[in-house]
Write an enzyme that holds these catalytic residues in place. Structure first.
Site: not given
Ligand code: AP5
Length: 220
Positions: A167, A94, A18, A129, A158
């Site tokens: 997760r 979410r 994402k 990552r 992270r």
């Molecule tokens: P990356 O682009 O970093 O992936 P991402 O989908 O952004 O992953 P996140 O881990 O940030 O998502 P998440 O949903 O777990 O975390 P969030 O911060 O939202 O890509 C991942 C890796 O792959 C990178 O190294 C990249 O370089 C590589 N890559 C990407 N695309 C590629 C490709 N096409 N080919 C090869 N490699 C590739 O949430 C964290 C926490 O916050 C949650 O667990 C929760 O506790 C809380 N939270 C967040 N939102 C909410 C909500 N709405 N409500 C309640 N709690 C929430």
């Protein structure tokens, strides 16, 4: 009349890419990127009461309670820059209650992008990552390596990139209910290809939407 700006949501499992796609989308379309996880990590870093509570849930890979998340996201969506330039909402809603909260405020996207990535690839992505604390840029040791030794030396991991299984479970428990709410606006992108190929598909959907908006704004 000036066409309405784009309002986009992007969703997908942890590490589905994402953040990576959001960087490409904002670069081309100038939308305000609002990432629920980034807003929460900023609260954690600031050491606020909300941040302290949020961290307990984030460490376990669970959703942070709505009373912390919902107003935080809504407030950011309604700021003048998001309203004027359009927004790209990442990692929110979410759960069905988070989606309903937005609907109650009259906030609905033009498009809901779902990145669909097989589980074994998610694990590989999360393990490799790394984050540059200086620029905020996301890297991957294999797929998106740092450009220089200087950057490589300062990369961090992270704090929640360990309990990956948990997760994923949280994601699977909630995704269907959210999808049901945005079914008519959803495009599903197979997310296991190279990032530029995925972006090409998103880009064509977004430029089509912009064309439509231009056509309707000139016909009134
Ligand atoms: P990356 O682009 O970093 O992936 P991402 O989908 O952004 O992953 P996140 O881990 O940030 O998502 P998440 O949903 O777990 O975390 P969030 O911060 O939202 O890509 C991942 C890796 O792959 C990178 O190294 C990249 O370089 C590589 N890559 C990407 N695309 C590629 C490709 N096409 N080919 C090869 N490699 C590739 O949430 C964290 C926490 O916050 C949650 O667990 C929760 O506790 C809380 N939270 C967040 N939102 C909410 C909500 N709405 N409500 C309640 N709690 C929430």
């Amino acid at each position: 009349a000036k066409p309405e700006p784009l309002r986009i949501m992007i969703s997908g499992a942890p590490a589905s890419g994402k953040g990576t796609q959001c960087e490409l989308i904002t670069k081309k379309y100038g939308l305000v990127h609002i990432a629920a996880g980034d807003l929460l990590r900023a609260e954690v870093a600031a050491g606020s009461e909300n941040g302290k509570r949020a961290k307990e849930f984030m460490e376990k890979g669970q959703l942070v309670p709505n009373e912390i998340v919902v107003m935080m996201v809504k407030e950011r969506l309604l700021r003048p820059d998001s309203q004027a330039s359009g927004w790209l909402l990442d990692g929110y809603p979410r759960s069905s209650s988070q989606a309903t909260a937005l609907e109650d405020f009259g906030i609905r996207p033009d498009l809901f992008i779902l990145l669909d990535v097989p589980e074994d690839i998610l694990v590989e992505r999360v393990v490799g990552r790394r984050l540059d604390p200086v620029t905020g840029k996301i890297y991957h040791l294999k797929y998106a390596p740092p450009e220089t030794d200087e950057i490589a030396a300062r990369l961090t991991q992270r704090f929640d990139d360990t309990e990956e299984k948990l997760r994923l479970q949280t994601h699977h428990q909630n995704v269907e209910a959210v999808l049901a709410i945005y079914e008519d606006l959803t495009i599903k992108i197979k997310g296991d290809g190279p990032k530029d190929e995925l972006f090409a598909q998103i880009d064509s959907a977004l430029s089509g939407l912009l064309e439509q908006k231009k056509a309707t704004s000139t016909s009134v």
